[in-house]
Design a protein around this motif. Structure first.
Motif, short mmCIF file in Angstrom:
data_model
loop_
_atom_site.label_atom_id
_atom_site.label_comp_id
_atom_site.label_asym_id
_atom_site.label_seq_id
_atom_site.Cartn_x
_atom_site.Cartn_y
_atom_site.Cartn_z
N LYS A 112 28.82 16.26 -47.84
CA LYS A 112 27.73 15.47 -48.43
C LYS A 112 26.40 16.19 -48.18
CE LYS A 112 28.43 11.41 -46.44
NZ LYS A 112 29.71 11.47 -45.70
N THR A 113 25.43 15.96 -49.06
CA THR A 113 24.10 16.54 -48.87
C THR A 113 23.43 15.86 -47.68
OG1 THR A 113 23.10 14.93 -50.38
CG2 THR A 113 23.83 17.02 -51.33
N PRO A 114 22.46 16.53 -47.04
CA PRO A 114 21.75 15.90 -45.93
C PRO A 114 21.06 14.60 -46.34
CG PRO A 114 21.28 18.24 -46.00
CD PRO A 114 22.03 17.91 -47.26
N PHE A 115 20.65 14.52 -47.60
CA PHE A 115 19.99 13.32 -48.11
C PHE A 115 21.05 12.35 -48.64
CE2 PHE A 115 17.75 10.83 -51.34
CZ PHE A 115 16.61 10.48 -50.67
N ASN A 116 20.96 11.09 -48.23
CA ASN A 116 21.97 10.11 -48.62
C ASN A 116 21.60 9.47 -49.95
OD1 ASN A 116 23.67 7.73 -48.81
ND2 ASN A 116 24.17 8.08 -46.66
N TRP A 117 22.15 9.99 -51.04
CA TRP A 117 21.83 9.48 -52.37
C TRP A 117 22.35 8.06 -52.57
CZ3 TRP A 117 18.38 11.98 -55.10
CH2 TRP A 117 18.18 13.34 -54.85
N LEU A 118 23.43 7.70 -51.90
CA LEU A 118 23.97 6.35 -52.03
C LEU A 118 22.94 5.33 -51.57
CD1 LEU A 118 26.16 4.28 -52.57
CD2 LEU A 118 27.14 4.82 -50.33
N TYR A 119 22.33 5.56 -50.41
CA TYR A 119 21.30 4.63 -49.93
C TYR A 119 20.14 4.56 -50.90
CZ TYR A 119 23.58 4.56 -45.32
OH TYR A 119 24.46 4.39 -44.28
N LEU A 120 19.75 5.70 -51.45
CA LEU A 120 18.64 5.71 -52.41
C LEU A 120 18.96 4.84 -53.62
CD1 LEU A 120 15.85 7.31 -53.08
CD2 LEU A 120 17.29 8.43 -54.76
N HIS A 121 20.16 4.99 -54.16
CA HIS A 121 20.53 4.22 -55.35
C HIS A 121 20.68 2.73 -55.03
CE1 HIS A 121 20.75 7.65 -57.88
NE2 HIS A 121 21.77 8.20 -57.25
N GLN A 122 21.18 2.41 -53.84
CA GLN A 122 21.27 1.01 -53.45
C GLN A 122 19.86 0.41 -53.33
OE1 GLN A 122 23.88 2.00 -50.09
NE2 GLN A 122 25.17 0.29 -50.68
N GLY A 123 18.97 1.16 -52.70
CA GLY A 123 17.59 0.68 -52.57
C GLY A 123 16.93 0.47 -53.90
N ARG A 124 17.12 1.42 -54.82
CA ARG A 124 16.48 1.29 -56.15
C ARG A 124 17.04 0.08 -56.90
NH1 ARG A 124 14.08 4.44 -60.22
NH2 ARG A 124 12.94 5.47 -58.54
N THR A 125 18.31 -0.21 -56.73
CA THR A 125 18.90 -1.37 -57.41
C THR A 125 18.26 -2.66 -56.93
OG1 THR A 125 21.00 -0.17 -57.61
CG2 THR A 125 21.07 -2.57 -57.93
N TYR A 126 18.13 -2.79 -55.60
CA TYR A 126 17.49 -4.00 -55.06
C TYR A 126 16.01 -4.05 -55.43
CZ TYR A 126 21.65 -5.30 -52.46
OH TYR A 126 22.93 -5.70 -52.12
N LEU A 127 15.37 -2.88 -55.51
CA LEU A 127 13.97 -2.83 -55.93
C LEU A 127 13.81 -3.40 -57.33
CD1 LEU A 127 11.03 -1.72 -55.43
CD2 LEU A 127 11.78 0.34 -56.60
N GLU A 128 14.68 -2.98 -58.24
CA GLU A 128 14.61 -3.46 -59.62
C GLU A 128 14.93 -4.95 -59.72
OE1 GLU A 128 16.75 -1.06 -62.40
OE2 GLU A 128 15.80 0.81 -61.75
N MET A 129 15.73 -5.45 -58.76
CA MET A 129 16.05 -6.87 -58.73
C MET A 129 14.92 -7.70 -58.10
SD MET A 129 20.04 -6.59 -57.53
CE MET A 129 20.35 -8.36 -57.49
N GLY A 130 13.93 -7.02 -57.53
CA GLY A 130 12.81 -7.72 -56.91
C GLY A 130 13.06 -8.10 -55.46
#
Length: 208
Positions: A112-130
């Motif tokens: 896996k890359t050092p940066f956790n893309w899964l966490y980023l995408h989970q965060g963005r999903t909740y961001l869009e949900m407000g």
């Protein structure tokens, strides 16, 4: 190599023409690692160009490789990017379900890359949900990862900027924006396209 070089320069249309030329020769072999890499780039290119049906075609090709090989790395990528597709069409519950499936197998995934893309995408999903608290929770996990690796810091700063932007906390948003601009100005390897949406949002702030 030429297609990959153009991909890194964000010249996606020209990159795709080179990568499509090697599609059949690689497809006709059983070298699944090469197939995965090619499908990965073609998926990303088609998604960036807005060709949804083409991007899903290559994403499903990656899933078919997993079914043949049972290599969990391929499944991990498929689950995350399929979740991104659902998020892009505002099917948030389906996206979250796939991200949770990816999280279950993440410890078994290698390289896996050092940066956790899964966490980023989970965060963005909740961001869009407000749901800014859950978004911040996942972005904090990303930030902890960045502090250990110093990798892709602009991505996570932009997400924290978006939380303040959507909450209309414009003073704090601009502080983060200036951090991003300073980092980018001191690093010639930073992708310029990262700053384009930031500048657009800054302009909107001053309009408001």
């Amino acid at each position: 190599a030429k297609g990959y070089f153009l991909y890194l320069k964000s010249d996606f249309e020209n990159a795709s023409s080179f990568l499509y030329k090697i599609y059949l020769p690689i497809y006709e072999t059983d070298n699944y690692d090469d197939q995965y890499v090619l499908y990965h780039y073609l998926y990303d290119i088609e998604k960036t160009l807005g060709n949804d049906s083409n991007s899903l075609f290559f994403l499903n090709k990656i899933n078919s490789i997993y079914l043949k090989t049972k290599n969990i790395n391929y499944l991990y990528f498929y689950l995350i990017e399929k979740g991104v597709c659902y998020r892009n069409t505002k099917q948030y519950e389906k996206a979250i379900e796939l991200f949770k499936e990816a999280e279950k197998i993440s410890k078994k995934v290698q390289n896996k890359t050092p940066f956790n893309w899964l966490y980023l995408h989970q965060g963005r999903t909740y961001l869009e949900m407000g749901d800014y608290l859950k978004a911040k929770y996942y972005y904090d996990l990303c930030k902890n990862n960045i502090e250990k690796s110093n990798f892709n810091i602009l991505y996570i700063l932009y997400e924290f900027f978006l939380i303040d932007y959507y909450k209309k906390d414009y003073n704090n948003a601009l502080i983060k924006a200036n951090q991003m601009i300073e980092i980018a100005s001191n690093n010639n390897n930073i992708d310029a396209y990262m700053l384009v949406p930031l500048y657009n949002k800054i302009g909107e702030i001053y309009i408001y």
